[in-house]
Design a protein around this motif. Structure first.
Motif, PDB file in Angstrom:
ATOM      1  N   ILE A 125       6.419   5.494 -10.343  1.00  0.00           N
ATOM      2  CA  ILE A 125       6.248   4.057 -10.118  1.00  0.00           C
ATOM      3  C   ILE A 125       5.140   3.804  -9.111  1.00  0.00           C
ATOM      4  O   ILE A 125       4.285   2.931  -9.301  1.00  0.00           O
ATOM      5  CB  ILE A 125       7.573   3.427  -9.647  1.00  0.00           C
ATOM      6  CG1 ILE A 125       8.651   3.548 -10.729  1.00  0.00           C
ATOM      7  CG2 ILE A 125       7.366   1.967  -9.266  1.00  0.00           C
ATOM      8  CD1 ILE A 125      10.022   3.086 -10.295  1.00  0.00           C
ATOM      9  N   VAL A 126       5.127   4.589  -8.036  1.00  0.00           N
ATOM     10  CA  VAL A 126       4.129   4.399  -6.977  1.00  0.00           C
ATOM     11  C   VAL A 126       2.719   4.675  -7.505  1.00  0.00           C
ATOM     12  O   VAL A 126       1.784   3.906  -7.255  1.00  0.00           O
ATOM     13  CB  VAL A 126       4.450   5.311  -5.781  1.00  0.00           C
ATOM     14  CG1 VAL A 126       3.301   5.315  -4.781  1.00  0.00           C
ATOM     15  CG2 VAL A 126       5.731   4.854  -5.095  1.00  0.00           C
ATOM     16  N   ILE A 127       2.552   5.753  -8.248  1.00  0.00           N
ATOM     17  CA  ILE A 127       1.230   6.103  -8.769  1.00  0.00           C
ATOM     18  C   ILE A 127       0.728   5.025  -9.739  1.00  0.00           C
ATOM     19  O   ILE A 127      -0.432   4.596  -9.666  1.00  0.00           O
ATOM     20  CB  ILE A 127       1.274   7.480  -9.456  1.00  0.00           C
ATOM     21  CG1 ILE A 127       1.465   8.578  -8.408  1.00  0.00           C
ATOM     22  CG2 ILE A 127      -0.007   7.732 -10.253  1.00  0.00           C
ATOM     23  CD1 ILE A 127       1.656   9.953  -8.980  1.00  0.00           C
ATOM     24  N   LEU A 128       1.594   4.569 -10.636  1.00  0.00           N
ATOM     25  CA  LEU A 128       1.190   3.531 -11.584  1.00  0.00           C
ATOM     26  C   LEU A 128       0.905   2.209 -10.881  1.00  0.00           C
ATOM     27  O   LEU A 128       0.028   1.455 -11.301  1.00  0.00           O
ATOM     28  CB  LEU A 128       2.270   3.345 -12.648  1.00  0.00           C
ATOM     29  CG  LEU A 128       2.443   4.505 -13.627  1.00  0.00           C
ATOM     30  CD1 LEU A 128       3.579   4.216 -14.602  1.00  0.00           C
ATOM     31  CD2 LEU A 128       1.156   4.766 -14.396  1.00  0.00           C
ATOM     32  N   LEU A 129       1.625   1.944  -9.798  1.00  0.00           N
ATOM     33  CA  LEU A 129       1.365   0.725  -9.026  1.00  0.00           C
ATOM     34  C   LEU A 129      -0.007   0.790  -8.370  1.00  0.00           C
ATOM     35  O   LEU A 129      -0.757  -0.195  -8.378  1.00  0.00           O
ATOM     36  CB  LEU A 129       2.454   0.532  -7.971  1.00  0.00           C
ATOM     37  CG  LEU A 129       2.288  -0.684  -7.053  1.00  0.00           C
ATOM     38  CD1 LEU A 129       2.281  -1.979  -7.861  1.00  0.00           C
ATOM     39  CD2 LEU A 129       3.390  -0.717  -6.000  1.00  0.00           C
ATOM     40  N   MET A 181      -8.014   2.675  -2.658  1.00  0.00           N
ATOM     41  CA  MET A 181      -8.024   3.453  -1.418  1.00  0.00           C
ATOM     42  C   MET A 181      -7.070   2.853  -0.391  1.00  0.00           C
ATOM     43  O   MET A 181      -6.347   3.588   0.297  1.00  0.00           O
ATOM     44  CB  MET A 181      -9.441   3.519  -0.871  1.00  0.00           C
ATOM     45  CG  MET A 181     -10.421   4.271  -1.761  1.00  0.00           C
ATOM     46  SD  MET A 181     -12.093   4.352  -1.089  1.00  0.00           S
ATOM     47  CE  MET A 181     -11.809   5.387   0.354  1.00  0.00           C
ATOM     48  N   ALA A 182      -7.058   1.526  -0.284  1.00  0.00           N
ATOM     49  CA  ALA A 182      -6.182   0.880   0.691  1.00  0.00           C
ATOM     50  C   ALA A 182      -4.711   1.066   0.324  1.00  0.00           C
ATOM     51  O   ALA A 182      -3.885   1.402   1.183  1.00  0.00           O
ATOM     52  CB  ALA A 182      -6.522  -0.605   0.794  1.00  0.00           C
ATOM     53  N   VAL A 227       0.590   3.655   1.023  1.00  0.00           N
ATOM     54  CA  VAL A 227       1.685   4.398   0.395  1.00  0.00           C
ATOM     55  C   VAL A 227       1.932   5.721   1.116  1.00  0.00           C
ATOM     56  O   VAL A 227       3.078   6.109   1.373  1.00  0.00           O
ATOM     57  CB  VAL A 227       1.369   4.627  -1.097  1.00  0.00           C
ATOM     58  CG1 VAL A 227       2.253   5.717  -1.685  1.00  0.00           C
ATOM     59  CG2 VAL A 227       1.555   3.337  -1.876  1.00  0.00           C
ATOM     60  N   LYS A 228       0.872   6.428   1.473  1.00  0.00           N
ATOM     61  CA  LYS A 228       1.026   7.707   2.170  1.00  0.00           C
ATOM     62  C   LYS A 228       1.566   7.499   3.573  1.00  0.00           C
ATOM     63  O   LYS A 228       2.331   8.327   4.083  1.00  0.00           O
ATOM     64  CB  LYS A 228      -0.305   8.447   2.209  1.00  0.00           C
ATOM     65  CG  LYS A 228      -0.813   8.849   0.822  1.00  0.00           C
ATOM     66  CD  LYS A 228      -2.067   9.667   0.885  1.00  0.00           C
ATOM     67  CE  LYS A 228      -1.771  11.090   1.302  1.00  0.00           C
ATOM     68  NZ  LYS A 228      -2.967  11.950   1.167  1.00  0.00           N
ATOM     69  N   GLY A 243       0.682   9.825  -2.707  1.00  0.00           N
ATOM     70  CA  GLY A 243      -0.316   8.993  -3.347  1.00  0.00           C
ATOM     71  C   GLY A 243      -0.979   9.715  -4.502  1.00  0.00           C
ATOM     72  O   GLY A 243      -0.506  10.740  -4.989  1.00  0.00           O
ATOM     73  N   ILE A 244      -2.107   9.167  -4.941  1.00  0.00           N
ATOM     74  CA  ILE A 244      -2.817   9.770  -6.065  1.00  0.00           C
ATOM     75  C   ILE A 244      -3.811  10.829  -5.603  1.00  0.00           C
ATOM     76  O   ILE A 244      -4.374  11.548  -6.419  1.00  0.00           O
ATOM     77  CB  ILE A 244      -3.555   8.692  -6.891  1.00  0.00           C
ATOM     78  CG1 ILE A 244      -4.576   7.936  -6.008  1.00  0.00           C
ATOM     79  CG2 ILE A 244      -2.566   7.735  -7.525  1.00  0.00           C
ATOM     80  CD1 ILE A 244      -5.403   6.943  -6.788  1.00  0.00           C
ATOM     81  N   TYR A 245      -4.062  10.907  -4.309  1.00  0.00           N
ATOM     82  CA  TYR A 245      -4.909  11.977  -3.763  1.00  0.00           C
ATOM     83  C   TYR A 245      -4.540  12.228  -2.315  1.00  0.00           C
ATOM     84  O   TYR A 245      -3.851  11.450  -1.703  1.00  0.00           O
ATOM     85  CB  TYR A 245      -6.401  11.630  -3.884  1.00  0.00           C
ATOM     86  CG  TYR A 245      -6.833  10.392  -3.121  1.00  0.00           C
ATOM     87  CD1 TYR A 245      -7.233  10.493  -1.802  1.00  0.00           C
ATOM     88  CD2 TYR A 245      -6.825   9.141  -3.732  1.00  0.00           C
ATOM     89  CE1 TYR A 245      -7.639   9.366  -1.102  1.00  0.00           C
ATOM     90  CE2 TYR A 245      -7.233   8.020  -3.056  1.00  0.00           C
ATOM     91  CZ  TYR A 245      -7.647   8.149  -1.730  1.00  0.00           C
ATOM     92  OH  TYR A 245      -8.053   7.024  -1.042  1.00  0.00           O
TER      93      TYR A 245
END
Length: 321
Positions: free
Chosen positions: A239-243, A306-307, A312-313, A319-321
């Protein structure tokens, strides 16, 4: 002893690049078929995403296709300054952001809810039939969906207005109401893509360890508690990644959908960046203006990704990276 250790360390340092290279080639040989599977995807992004990026330079030139890219004069930030000085730019920004906010609030949670509901269905045949039914609208084009919307909501032939007339009331022009336009676009997106969006979440749910549910049953949890304490935490990373990825598209809309649904009466709430690029960058030949708008959209999307990834991190998620 120190001299011998220094010599040994120097040999180790010298051998590291060779060892690293040998390790890379051994891994390449071992997983060569997987690398072959990656090649089509890599070529797609290289040809259609990376190579065309040189065209962003057109935003800084007064591009004329007759004289070509090289002979077109450099104008610096001229088109960006004109874009930000135009009052219509902020109207487009408002419309684009609000359409996406409507989708983020009302559309984004629905595939999650629908995936959980489908996962709770125990009758396999009934479950497969429902999955197929909710997937089907995704394969309809926006032309078909716009035609269906017109057939239901138009004043003259709309089914809803025909029902309104049966009760002795005056028909209502739903398609020309500026207060309904954003909600109408959101409703169309939900009907078309909510079912398709469940695929990723159903795959994530399928990967949940069944022992967690068994432990929850032992602890006395009912089905709702199992969903709340087992299913949702398990699919939270997805969910977090898709968001995050969704936030990166806050300046994008379904161009065909907006273009087909827009009319002169709702232009103030329907004109977005994509329609502006189409009308000015393509139809009027103002290519540099269109590229400048696209450049701005890309920068905003990158900043939002990026923000949101940073936030999220900081909250303790991946996160995604």
């Amino acid at each position: 002893m120190k001299t011998e250790e220094a010599v040994l360390n120097s040999h180790v340092v010298k051998e590291r690049p060779h060892t690293r290279t040998r390790s890379f080639w051994s891994d390449y040989v071992k997983y060569r078929y997987m690398y072959l599977l990656v090649i089509p995807g890599f070529l797609y992004f290289a040809v259609f995403k990376l190579v065309p990026m040189w065209g962003l330079l057109i935003a800084f030139k007064d591009y004329n296709p007759i004289v070509g890219f090289a002979e077109s004069p450099w104008v610096g930030l001229k088109f960006f300054n004109e874009m930000f000085a135009d009052e219509h730019f902020y109207i487009m920004l408002r419309n684009t952001l609000l359409i996406n906010i409507f989708g983020l609030v009302f559309f984004f949670p629905l595939p999650i809810l629908l995936a959980i509901m489908l996962n709770e269905v125990r009758h396999e045949v009934f479950k497969r039939i429902n999955q197929s039914l909710v997937y089907m609208p995704h394969f309809l084009s926006w032309v078909v969906i716009a035609s269906l919307t017109f057939f239901i909501l138009s004043v003259d032939v709309g089914l809803l207005n025909k029902l309104i007339r049966l009760f002795g009331l005056e028909p209502y022009s739903f398609l020309n109401d500026v207060n309904l336009f954003w909600g109408l676009l959101t409703a169309q997106s939900i009907w078309k893509d909510a079912g398709w969006g469940t695929i990723i979440f159903l795959a994530a749910i399928a990967g949940v360890n069944t022992e967690r549910y068994e432990a929850a049953v032992v602890d006395g949890a009912n089905r709702f508690r199992q969903i709340w304490h087992v299913t949702l935490p398990a699919i939270r990373p997805t969910i977090v990644i898709l968001l995050i990825l969704r936030l990166g598209h806050m300046t994008d809309v379904n161009f065909e959908q907006v273009l087909l649904m827009m009319n002169p009466l709702v232009r103030d709430v329907g004109d977005v960046f994509d329609t502006y690029v189409y009308n000015n960058g393509i139809l009027r030949g103002m290519y540099s203006v269109g590229v400048a708008v696209g450049f701005f959209k890309g920068l905003v999307g990158l900043a939002l990704v990026m923000a949101s990834n940073y936030v999220v991190k900081k909250m303790g998620h991946e996160g995604i990276y």
